[in-house]
Design an enzyme around this catalytic site. Structure first.
Site, PDB file in Angstrom:
ATOM      1  N   CYS A  98      44.082  60.086  23.713  1.00 40.99           N
ATOM      2  CA  CYS A  98      44.506  60.719  24.608  1.00 40.99           C
ATOM      3  C   CYS A  98      45.444  61.536  24.216  1.00 40.99           C
ATOM      4  O   CYS A  98      45.626  62.890  25.613  1.00 40.99           O
ATOM      5  CB  CYS A  98      44.278  59.616  25.942  1.00 40.99           C
ATOM      6  N   HIS A 149      47.785  63.558  31.563  1.00 43.33           N
ATOM      7  CA  HIS A 149      46.230  63.692  30.955  1.00 43.33           C
ATOM      8  C   HIS A 149      46.043  62.757  32.445  1.00 43.33           C
ATOM      9  O   HIS A 149      45.895  61.704  32.783  1.00 43.33           O
ATOM     10  CB  HIS A 149      46.376  62.327  29.552  1.00 43.33           C
ATOM     11  N   ASN A 185      37.225  61.698  32.142  1.00 41.28           N
ATOM     12  CA  ASN A 185      38.489  62.066  30.981  1.00 41.28           C
ATOM     13  C   ASN A 185      37.765  62.108  29.713  1.00 41.28           C
ATOM     14  O   ASN A 185      37.054  61.745  28.903  1.00 41.28           O
ATOM     15  CB  ASN A 185      38.660  60.036  31.090  1.00 41.28           C
TER      16      ASN A 185
HETATM   17  O1  UT7 Z   1      42.034  57.621  28.412  1.00 49.77           O
HETATM   18  C1  UT7 Z   1      43.018  56.522  27.983  1.00 49.77           C
HETATM   19  C2  UT7 Z   1      43.222  55.552  28.746  1.00 49.77           C
HETATM   20  N1  UT7 Z   1      42.633  55.063  29.538  1.00 49.77           N
HETATM   21  C3  UT7 Z   1      43.115  54.653  30.576  1.00 49.77           C
HETATM   22  O2  UT7 Z   1      43.722  55.138  31.162  1.00 49.77           O
HETATM   23  C4  UT7 Z   1      41.833  53.146  31.813  1.00 49.77           C
HETATM   24  C5  UT7 Z   1      42.929  52.192  32.588  1.00 49.77           C
HETATM   25  N2  UT7 Z   1      41.994  51.141  32.841  1.00 49.77           N
HETATM   26  C6  UT7 Z   1      41.331  52.129  33.783  1.00 49.77           C
HETATM   27  O3  UT7 Z   1      41.235  53.178  34.872  1.00 49.77           O
HETATM   28  C7  UT7 Z   1      40.119  50.658  34.947  1.00 49.77           C
HETATM   29  O4  UT7 Z   1      41.140  49.732  34.302  1.00 49.77           O
HETATM   30  C8  UT7 Z   1      38.862  50.467  34.717  1.00 49.77           C
HETATM   31  C9  UT7 Z   1      38.720  51.845  35.651  1.00 49.77           C
HETATM   32  C10 UT7 Z   1      38.278  50.668  33.560  1.00 49.77           C
HETATM   33  C11 UT7 Z   1      38.165  49.190  35.320  1.00 49.77           C
HETATM   34  O5  UT7 Z   1      39.075  49.455  36.741  1.00 49.77           O
HETATM   35  P1  UT7 Z   1      39.782  47.788  36.851  1.00 49.77           P
HETATM   36  O6  UT7 Z   1      39.508  48.386  38.852  1.00 49.77           O
HETATM   37  O7  UT7 Z   1      40.192  47.297  36.026  1.00 49.77           O
HETATM   38  O8  UT7 Z   1      38.097  46.982  37.088  1.00 49.77           O
HETATM   39  P2  UT7 Z   1      38.110  45.794  36.512  1.00 49.77           P
HETATM   40  O9  UT7 Z   1      37.861  46.118  34.992  1.00 49.77           O
HETATM   41  O10 UT7 Z   1      38.777  44.705  36.663  1.00 49.77           O
HETATM   42  O11 UT7 Z   1      36.438  45.513  36.441  1.00 49.77           O
HETATM   43  C12 UT7 Z   1      36.329  44.554  38.518  1.00 49.77           C
HETATM   44  C13 UT7 Z   1      35.094  44.483  38.617  1.00 49.77           C
HETATM   45  C14 UT7 Z   1      34.308  43.621  37.735  1.00 49.77           C
HETATM   46  O12 UT7 Z   1      33.554  43.228  38.461  1.00 49.77           O
HETATM   47  P3  UT7 Z   1      33.951  41.449  38.469  1.00 49.77           P
HETATM   48  O13 UT7 Z   1      34.258  40.539  37.522  1.00 49.77           O
HETATM   49  O14 UT7 Z   1      34.926  41.420  39.462  1.00 49.77           O
HETATM   50  O15 UT7 Z   1      32.753  40.835  39.541  1.00 49.77           O
HETATM   51  C15 UT7 Z   1      33.621  44.953  36.319  1.00 49.77           C
HETATM   52  O16 UT7 Z   1      33.312  43.688  36.461  1.00 49.77           O
HETATM   53  O17 UT7 Z   1      34.317  45.801  38.921  1.00 49.77           O
HETATM   54  C16 UT7 Z   1      33.337  45.571  37.912  1.00 49.77           C
HETATM   55  N3  UT7 Z   1      32.576  46.647  37.199  1.00 49.77           N
HETATM   56  C17 UT7 Z   1      32.245  47.797  37.920  1.00 49.77           C
HETATM   57  N4  UT7 Z   1      31.203  48.452  38.953  1.00 49.77           N
HETATM   58  C18 UT7 Z   1      30.042  48.971  39.165  1.00 49.77           C
HETATM   59  C19 UT7 Z   1      32.810  47.099  35.426  1.00 49.77           C
HETATM   60  N5  UT7 Z   1      32.765  48.612  35.691  1.00 49.77           N
HETATM   61  C20 UT7 Z   1      31.318  49.074  36.800  1.00 49.77           C
HETATM   62  C21 UT7 Z   1      31.578  50.265  36.473  1.00 49.77           C
HETATM   63  N6  UT7 Z   1      30.545  49.801  38.309  1.00 49.77           N
HETATM   64  N7  UT7 Z   1      30.849  51.049  36.727  1.00 49.77           N
END
Ligand code: UT7
Length: 332
Positions: free
Chosen positions: A114, A259, A289
């Site tokens: 990135c 980014h 992204n």
């Molecule tokens: O570009 C390089 C750098 N990258 C970044 O900066 C990305 C940084 N991270 C993020 O943007 C976020 O962490 C994500 C968007 C990737 C994920 O969001 P989050 O709020 O951190 O969600 P999470 O991973 O904590 O997941 C929350 C819940 C989980 O379910 P439970 O365990 O709470 O039941 C996941 O299984 O959301 C679930 N989940 C989804 N649900 C529907 C994860 N992905 C999805 C999905 N659709 N695509």
């Protein structure tokens, strides 16, 4: 030493639009979840036989050259940033060189995910400062969609990435208070495996095994929460570093181009820096992204929309896999 300036910027995105609703059909996700957690509404996916990482970069480069009023033959060096090269080797830089019909000029490949475009910009800036080269093409191009896990297992990562390319032409600036004022590069390998594709890997006797395929090691792994926490610290830090180096304050920034990782990250940076929303560029809703391509695509669109004017103070900033993070402060 002379400054460099960005003389032209261009971008290219593949035609195929993939909406959150389209993803709902192939994995357990929802438009609502993706919008709320990331701000993404749609992204672009490449078409096999039409788009490649190198030729998308070449098209973005042609558009950047046109904006700069230059031709490909004017370029002295190519710097190509990508995490999704056409081949394992050689890098996509030489393929882009061939695509543009150029011969013998150096083509350097940058592997900083990135932050790749800003790292590449910084390298180009140094070559111009020392006087070694005059006109440098800096490219960021990515095809993610051929390397994502579209099963529900991969949903946390696959919904955020998209394909696209952006490019900038760097030339010497007429004066030292215009152009790229400074660049700032950082890395912390402590977190290398927190956002990574681990296979195929040269550190294994068998680079690619059925077990790796079954485990999904060929797909990106991301510890999303951890990456998020580091991102919201490192972005403001590296922006402040650039401002302090040049004696500016956050309110002096006319346009911040972060980014495009997540709309929530962008909003956090905006609030932390105390900037009005209109001075922080966002197009993540359209493209997701696109890693190394995201900053030049955003810069290109900001210019096309007339949101950057002559004399504006523009800050580019990125954070991502490595971890790596970087910024560039530019007097346009
Ligand atoms: O570009 C390089 C750098 N990258 C970044 O900066 C990305 C940084 N991270 C993020 O943007 C976020 O962490 C994500 C968007 C990737 C994920 O969001 P989050 O709020 O951190 O969600 P999470 O991973 O904590 O997941 C929350 C819940 C989980 O379910 P439970 O365990 O709470 O039941 C996941 O299984 O959301 C679930 N989940 C989804 N649900 C529907 C994860 N992905 C999805 C999905 N659709 N695509």
């Amino acid at each position: 030493m002379r400054n460099s300036k960005i003389a032209g910027v261009g971008h290219y995105v593949p035609e195929q639009v993939v909406t959150n609703k389209d993803l709902e059909k192939i994995m357990d996700t929802s438009d609502e979840w993706i919008r709320e957690r990331t701000g993404i509404v749609e992204r672009r996916y490449f078409q096999e036989g039409v788009d490649t990482t190198a030729n998308m970069g070449a098209e973005a480069a042609r558009r950047a050259l046109k904006k700069a009023g230059m031709e490909a033959k004017d370029i002295d060096m190519i710097i190509f940033a990508t995490l999704s090269p056409d081949y394992v080797f050689p890098g996509s830089g030489v393929l882009l060189q061939r695509e543009l019909g150029l011969k013998e000029i150096p083509a350097l490949d940058v592997r900083n995910q990135c932050s790749g475009f800003i790292y590449a910009l910084s390298v180009g800036d140094q070559f111009i400062k020392t006087g070694m080269y005059d006109n440098i093409l800096v490219v960021g191009s990515e095809i993610h969609s051929s390397g994502l896990d579209f099963s529900t297992r991969g949903r946390g990562v696959s919904v955020i990435f998209g394909d696209g390319a952006g490019a900038a032409v760097l030339t010497p600036s007429e004066s030292n208070d215009r152009g790229i004022l400074s660049t700032h590069l950082h890395a912390d390998g402590e977190f290398a495996e927190e956002l990574a594709v681990l296979a195929p890997g040269s550190n294994k006797k068998d680079r690619l095994t059925h077990e790796m395929l079954d485990n999904g090691d060929i797909f990106p792994y991301m510890n999303g929460n951890m990456v998020f926490k580091h991102a919201v610290t490192r972005f403001p830090e590296v922006i402040q570093e650039a401002l302090q180096k040049n004696g500016y304050k956050p309110e002096d920034i006319d346009m911040l181009i972060p980014h495009q990782a997540n709309l929530r990250i962008t909003s956090y940076i905006q609030q932390k820096m105390g900037l009005p929303a209109e001075r922080v560029f966002s197009n993540i809703h359209k493209y997701g992204n696109t890693t190394a391509a995201s900053v030049p695509i955003a810069l290109s669109e900001a210019l096309e929309e007339g949101r950057i004017k002559d004399g504006d103070l523009v800050c580019l900033a990125a954070f991502g896999s490595g971890f790596t993070w970087a910024s560039a402060l530019i007097r346009w």
